[in-house]
Design a protein around this motif. Structure first.
Motif, PDB file in Angstrom:
ATOM      1  N   VAL A 125     -22.066 -40.073  91.515  1.00  0.00           N
ATOM      2  CA  VAL A 125     -20.693 -39.837  92.181  1.00  0.00           C
ATOM      3  C   VAL A 125     -20.822 -40.472  93.553  1.00  0.00           C
ATOM      4  CG1 VAL A 125     -19.718 -37.720  93.206  1.00  0.00           C
ATOM      5  CG2 VAL A 125     -20.520 -37.503  91.072  1.00  0.00           C
ATOM      6  N   GLY A 126     -19.521 -40.722  94.046  1.00  0.00           N
ATOM      7  CA  GLY A 126     -19.304 -41.372  95.133  1.00  0.00           C
ATOM      8  C   GLY A 126     -17.909 -41.317  95.915  1.00  0.00           C
ATOM      9  N   ALA A 127     -17.811 -41.312  96.944  1.00  0.00           N
ATOM     10  CA  ALA A 127     -16.471 -41.248  97.698  1.00  0.00           C
ATOM     11  C   ALA A 127     -16.750 -41.516  99.471  1.00  0.00           C
ATOM     12  CB  ALA A 127     -15.873 -39.787  97.825  1.00  0.00           C
ATOM     13  N   TYR A 128     -15.571 -42.232  99.867  1.00  0.00           N
ATOM     14  CA  TYR A 128     -15.687 -42.146 101.532  1.00  0.00           C
ATOM     15  C   TYR A 128     -16.851 -43.088 101.810  1.00  0.00           C
ATOM     16  CZ  TYR A 128     -11.553 -39.228 101.213  1.00  0.00           C
ATOM     17  OH  TYR A 128     -10.262 -38.824 100.940  1.00  0.00           O
ATOM     18  N   GLY A 129     -16.983 -44.153 100.993  1.00  0.00           N
ATOM     19  CA  GLY A 129     -18.150 -45.209 101.486  1.00  0.00           C
ATOM     20  C   GLY A 129     -19.509 -44.826 101.046  1.00  0.00           C
ATOM     21  N   THR A 130     -19.682 -43.873 100.178  1.00  0.00           N
ATOM     22  CA  THR A 130     -21.356 -43.562  99.928  1.00  0.00           C
ATOM     23  C   THR A 130     -21.178 -43.054  98.723  1.00  0.00           C
ATOM     24  OG1 THR A 130     -23.210 -42.495 100.888  1.00  0.00           O
ATOM     25  CG2 THR A 130     -21.270 -41.133 100.762  1.00  0.00           C
ATOM     26  N   GLU A 131     -22.665 -42.859  97.995  1.00  0.00           N
ATOM     27  CA  GLU A 131     -22.731 -42.485  96.957  1.00  0.00           C
ATOM     28  C   GLU A 131     -24.198 -41.499  96.820  1.00  0.00           C
ATOM     29  OE1 GLU A 131     -22.210 -46.158  94.385  1.00  0.00           O
ATOM     30  OE2 GLU A 131     -24.228 -46.518  95.043  1.00  0.00           O
ATOM     31  N   VAL A 132     -24.273 -40.794  95.670  1.00  0.00           N
ATOM     32  CA  VAL A 132     -25.425 -39.816  95.706  1.00  0.00           C
ATOM     33  C   VAL A 132     -26.644 -40.791  95.867  1.00  0.00           C
ATOM     34  CG1 VAL A 132     -24.349 -37.743  95.020  1.00  0.00           C
ATOM     35  CG2 VAL A 132     -25.134 -39.415  93.208  1.00  0.00           C
ATOM     36  N   ALA A 133     -26.746 -42.002  94.944  1.00  0.00           N
ATOM     37  CA  ALA A 133     -27.867 -42.557  95.036  1.00  0.00           C
ATOM     38  C   ALA A 133     -28.059 -43.125  96.260  1.00  0.00           C
ATOM     39  CB  ALA A 133     -27.387 -44.167  94.029  1.00  0.00           C
ATOM     40  N   ARG A 134     -27.740 -43.047  97.337  1.00  0.00           N
ATOM     41  CA  ARG A 134     -28.151 -43.352  98.508  1.00  0.00           C
ATOM     42  C   ARG A 134     -29.113 -42.235  99.182  1.00  0.00           C
ATOM     43  NH1 ARG A 134     -25.801 -47.215 101.851  1.00  0.00           N
ATOM     44  NH2 ARG A 134     -23.750 -48.028 101.180  1.00  0.00           N
ATOM     45  N   THR A 135     -29.088 -40.979  98.576  1.00  0.00           N
ATOM     46  CA  THR A 135     -30.023 -39.954  99.244  1.00  0.00           C
ATOM     47  C   THR A 135     -30.838 -39.530  98.234  1.00  0.00           C
ATOM     48  OG1 THR A 135     -27.963 -38.526  98.669  1.00  0.00           O
ATOM     49  CG2 THR A 135     -28.512 -39.254 101.198  1.00  0.00           C
ATOM     50  N   ILE A 136     -30.519 -39.696  96.821  1.00  0.00           N
ATOM     51  CA  ILE A 136     -31.470 -38.984  95.779  1.00  0.00           C
ATOM     52  C   ILE A 136     -32.761 -39.724  95.594  1.00  0.00           C
ATOM     53  CG2 ILE A 136     -31.704 -39.083  93.199  1.00  0.00           C
ATOM     54  CD1 ILE A 136     -28.887 -38.535  92.837  1.00  0.00           C
ATOM     55  N   GLU A 137     -34.009 -38.929  95.707  1.00  0.00           N
ATOM     56  CA  GLU A 137     -35.237 -39.316  95.661  1.00  0.00           C
ATOM     57  C   GLU A 137     -35.751 -39.423  94.054  1.00  0.00           C
ATOM     58  OE1 GLU A 137     -39.562 -38.578  97.911  1.00  0.00           O
ATOM     59  OE2 GLU A 137     -37.394 -39.482  98.934  1.00  0.00           O
ATOM     60  N   ALA A 138     -35.322 -38.408  93.580  1.00  0.00           N
ATOM     61  CA  ALA A 138     -35.988 -38.105  91.978  1.00  0.00           C
ATOM     62  C   ALA A 138     -35.054 -37.109  91.331  1.00  0.00           C
ATOM     63  CB  ALA A 138     -37.254 -37.538  92.020  1.00  0.00           C
ATOM     64  N   VAL A 139     -35.001 -37.182  90.169  1.00  0.00           N
ATOM     65  CA  VAL A 139     -34.265 -36.377  89.098  1.00  0.00           C
ATOM     66  C   VAL A 139     -35.245 -35.721  88.313  1.00  0.00           C
ATOM     67  CG1 VAL A 139     -32.317 -36.014  87.652  1.00  0.00           C
ATOM     68  CG2 VAL A 139     -32.085 -37.612  89.605  1.00  0.00           C
TER      69      VAL A 139
END
Length: 348
Positions: A125-139
């Motif tokens: 998921v992303g919006a306004y220039g970012t996406e969750v992959a930028r902050t996810i460390e592990a799932v």
């Protein structure tokens, strides 16, 4: 619970009946439900917020698992920031608000997105220039093939634009997500021009994270992208189509076909490709905000990318409108738009 209409569990308020519906409030319950269905040879559909799914009018023949797990906890603090673990069923925007309330920054530009925390890695998921992959460390996931719970690292998640190894793949059941956030009240660098303009700052600047959240919520509300039961424009799956990423040759061909449409906005993408806003292509192909399909479906009056259900409609009517838009853009610009939501028991 047996045969139940799925309308109530999706933001579109569309979808036929389920064979059975069960609720899991703990990860172990979710795993047990999936295991049990597998032993019976029965398909399982996992729903949490239901904000990024289009379910066919025939519904889903198997078990629908409503993921209602909750919980947010700080796992550790170190020189790289703060590791926060969130349950998959936690409502996403409540989670964002919790992190900001705890003085943690990094998710503020993703405020107001409907759905659950566990759905965010699936779609990246992303919006306004970012996406969750930028902050996810592990799932943390249940692997149906190996029949075991695993932790997938960031590289193993295969994140790409609005995609991951989890999307359209029944193998993985997301249970928890680990986010690496900053121990700060100042936002991540602002990366999106519209947001920067609203904040009165330059691209790359940082401002108070709470201020970014407040501004993003206002922007999303103005586009009908924050759930509001009084606003029919929010009966949608958000953006129905992804922004096309074109090769240099495709981009040149689009420019050749513009004629009087004007120069579209565009952004450079990896490997010499160009990303073009689907909303611009849709509008220039003749589909304005509020454009109505049949049987109670229409383009949102606030945002060209959102297809909405105004009441009394059907999934097939919504898909017919999506097909009309897709074909119109293809005929006008030679670009094929692709759906962003997950389509269940239906197809474009």
């Amino acid at each position: 619970m047996h045969a139940s209409s799925l309308e109530a569990y999706t933001t579109l308020r569309l979808g036929g009946k389920a064979g059975a519906v069960t609720v899991a409030s703990e990860p172990d319950e979710a795993v047990a439900t999936v295991r049990s269905a597998a032993r019976r040879g029965e398909p399982v559909l996992v729903l949490a917020g239901g904000s990024n799914v289009v379910i066919g009018d025939d519904g889903f023949p198997g078990t629908v698992l409503l993921l209602r797990t909750r919980g947010v906890k700080i796992v550790k603090r170190d020189s790289r920031g703060v590791l926060v673990r969130v349950a998959a069923g936690e409502p996403w925007d409540e989670f964002v608000a919790t992190t900001l309330g705890d003085g943690l920054a990094g998710l503020e530009a993703l405020s107001g997105i409907p759905g659950s925390a566990g759905a965010t890695p699936i779609q990246n998921v992303g919006a306004y220039g970012t996406e969750v992959a930028r902050t996810i460390e592990a799932v943390h996931v249940y692997d149906r093939e190996a029949d075991e719970v695993k932790e997938l690292s960031l590289p193993e998640c295969g994140f790409a634009y609005r995609s991951s190894v989890f999307k359209n793949n029944d193998r993985w059941l997301v249970l928890e997500v680990d986010f690496r956030l900053d121990d700060a009240t100042v936002s991540a660098p602002v990366r999106y021009a519209e947001l920067a303009r609203q904040l009165g700052v330059e691209i790359g600047e940082r401002v108070g994270a709470d201020r970014v959240r407040e501004t993003v919520l206002k922007l999303r509300a103005s586009k009908g992208m924050v759930l509001d039961p009084e606003d029919l424009d929010t009966r949608s799956v958000g953006s129905f189509f992804t922004n096309p990423v074109l090769s240099a040759q495709q981009w040149a061909e689009v420019q050749d076909r513009l004629v009087d449409a004007g120069e579209p906005p565009s952004w450079p993408a990896p490997n010499g490709t160009v990303k073009v806003p689907a909303a611009w292509l849709i509008e220039k192909a003749g589909f304005a905000k509020g454009y109505a399909g049949r049987d109670g479906v229409a383009i949102s009056s606030k945002h060209t990318l959102a297809l909405t259900h105004r009441g009394g409609g059907s999934t097939e009517a919504l898909l017919d409108l999506a097909r009309e838009i897709r074909d119109g853009v293809r005929d006008r610009f030679g670009v094929v738009l692709h759906p962003e939501p997950v389509l269940v028991n239906c197809a474009l």
